[in-house]
Motif scaffolding. Structure first.
Motif, short mmCIF file in Angstrom:
data_model
loop_
_atom_site.label_atom_id
_atom_site.label_comp_id
_atom_site.label_asym_id
_atom_site.label_seq_id
_atom_site.Cartn_x
_atom_site.Cartn_y
_atom_site.Cartn_z
N GLY A 129 0.78 -1.23 0.00
CA GLY A 129 0.00 0.00 0.00
C GLY A 129 0.80 1.27 0.00
N ILE A 130 1.95 1.30 0.68
CA ILE A 130 2.73 2.54 0.76
C ILE A 130 3.18 3.03 -0.62
N PRO A 131 3.70 2.15 -1.50
CA PRO A 131 4.04 2.66 -2.84
C PRO A 131 2.83 3.24 -3.57
N SER A 132 1.65 2.59 -3.45
CA SER A 132 0.45 3.10 -4.11
C SER A 132 0.02 4.43 -3.49
N GLY A 133 0.11 4.50 -2.16
CA GLY A 133 -0.22 5.75 -1.48
C GLY A 133 0.73 6.86 -1.84
N PHE A 134 2.01 6.54 -1.88
CA PHE A 134 3.00 7.54 -2.25
C PHE A 134 2.79 7.99 -3.69
N GLN A 135 2.42 7.06 -4.55
CA GLN A 135 2.11 7.41 -5.94
C GLN A 135 0.98 8.42 -6.00
N ASN A 136 -0.09 8.18 -5.25
CA ASN A 136 -1.20 9.13 -5.22
C ASN A 136 -0.78 10.48 -4.67
N SER A 137 0.05 10.45 -3.64
CA SER A 137 0.53 11.71 -3.05
C SER A 137 1.40 12.48 -4.04
N ILE A 138 2.18 11.75 -4.80
CA ILE A 138 3.02 12.39 -5.83
C ILE A 138 2.13 13.13 -6.83
#
Length: 445
Positions: free
Chosen positions: A236-245
């Protein structure tokens, strides 16, 4: 999702998602339509500036829910009942904590973020009111995303559609009551939204508590399981970070739009609602692809996962381009539905005609990202979008903005970076081997 015709499974799963996303976009758009027509352009600018900031703050946590969905789908595909149960209850516990954190951030840090975005003073107060009320309702939004992630991981896209349809009708009705009839201002539009989100979350929870399956939710079992939480956050963190980016880059872009004043903000905001409709097939098939690929890889069916990925990508890009052509042609009429001010229509139409014919590239990038996420490679789309949709997008604006600061520069940065990400995704995907990712995630401790 692991048996039967590939194309039929993906389409049957995606159609309820499509209709549900349509209703969600309708109730997201209702705030702008009703505020723009009954309060005015500056109120529309205040609400329109909300989208990018809301996505910045909620995107990371939504990504965690996406990661949880991948993990749950893999265990369902592998028929690992105990791990399904533990992953579901760990996900719900995570959602409860996230909703508290998001409420705190949204309520207390909104004014500072709006100042950093260069929000014009004549819409600043209304923007703060809208944001703070919206984030007071974070519980409903976060838990709805969590519950839907669980249902979709199990292959159930119908029930979220039913609940979202009911919530959409209530949101639109409350918007009209609060804004058009009672004249309660922009804050009441946010209040209508959080009430409808809470309703949809409650309906999803009731379904999950009653279903006779491994993913059933039992309130007494909601707790963190450390090993499972680690797996969920790893996905989830990579997907969340992607959204934040993406959210951060869009907030930067919004600050450039703010430079041109309230009419530009209103025009760009109206277009963003229209683009939300164009994004519906992309979102729907992206969700379907993630679940399809994840379940089939969990079941060890790598060839079936690859076949679904090929079909879903082509169909998504084709649908998005058809919608893009229609948007390009009808842009002035669509923008005028939100605000009939000529300057607002010009700004919104310019944005639409810079982006609409390139929706196929946006769809292609999201489809590839969803496939890789479902296959257990969430870090790849995160890195691609970090470079293409954040670093390069912001760099173009910084370089061009100092030399040639026009609204066209802001508009064209989107299709340029969509093209770049599509090229990079395809280069990586051509070398990707589904067979190396098939199998179980591992048992719970």
């Amino acid at each position: 999702m692991t048996e039967g015709p590939v194309s039929e499974k993906i389409i049957r799963f995606a159609i309820p998602l499509f209709i549900g996303n349509l209703f969600q976009q309708l109730y997201n758009m209702a705030d702008s339509l009703i505020v723009g027509n009954f309060i005015g352009s500056r109120a529309l600018a205040a609400v329109s500036s909300a989208g990018n900031l809301i996505f910045l703050l909620t995107g990371f946590f939504a990504g965690l829910s996406m990661g949880a969905g991948v993990v749950i789908a893999r265990y369902i595909g592998a028929r690992d009942s105990e791990s399904v149960r533990v992953s579901v209850h760990t996900t719900v516990a995570m959602g409860l904590v996230i909703s508290a954190v998001l409420t705190f951030i949204g309520v207390f840090f909104t004014p500072g973020i709006l100042r950093l975005m260069g929000t014009p003073s004549d819409v600043f107060t209304q923007s703060v009111i809208y944001f703070r009320i919206y984030f007071l309702g974070s519980f409903g939004q976060v838990m709805y995303n969590v519950f839907v992630a669980i249902l979709q991981a199990a292959g159930d896209s119908r029930h979220p559609l039913y609940y979202l349809t009911a919530a959409s009708g209530i949101n639109i009705g409350l918007d009209l009551l609060f804004v058009a009839v009672m004249h309660m201002g922009v804050g009441s539009a946010a209040f209508a939204t959080i009430l409808s989100q809470l309703l949809s979350a409650v309906l999803c929870l009731i379904r999950l508590m009653r279903v006779n399956a491994d993913y059933r939710v039992d309130i007494r079992e909601i707790r963190f399981q450390r090993q499972m939480l680690g797996r969920i956050t790893r996905y989830g963190i990579p997907s969340g970070f992607q959204n934040s980016i993406i959210g951060f880059a869009n907030v930067v872009v919004q600050s450039y739009i703010n430079y041109f004043g309230p009419m530009a903000m209103a025009g760009a905001g109206a277009y963003s609602k229209i683009e939300g409709f164009a994004f519906i097939p992309i979102t729907s098939f992206a969700m379907a692809l993630t679940t399809f690929v994840s379940q089939n890889i969990g079941a060890g069916k790598s060839e079936r996962a690859a076949a679904g990925a090929k079909f879903g990508t082509g169909l998504t890009a084709a649908l998005a381009e058809i919608i893009g052509i229609v948007t390009f042609v009808t842009a002035p009429a669509l923008i005028s539905a939100f605000d009939r001010t000529p300057e607002v229509i010009v700004y919104g139409t310019d944005r639409a005609r810079a982006c609409a014919l390139f929706y196929c590239l946006l769809a292609f990038s999201h489809a590839r990202a969803s496939i890789l996420r479902g296959a257990g490679r969430p870090a790849v789309p995160m890195l691609v979008m970090l470079v293409c949709w954040c670093v390069i997008r912001v760099a173009i604006l910084a370089a061009a903005g100092g030399i040639y600061r026009t609204i066209s520069t802001v508009n064209w940065v989107y299709p340029i970076t969509w093209a770049l990400s599509s090229i990079v995704f395809e280069a990586y995907y051509l070398k990707f081997d589904f067979t190396k990712n098939a199998g179980k995630l591992g048992k719970t401790a």
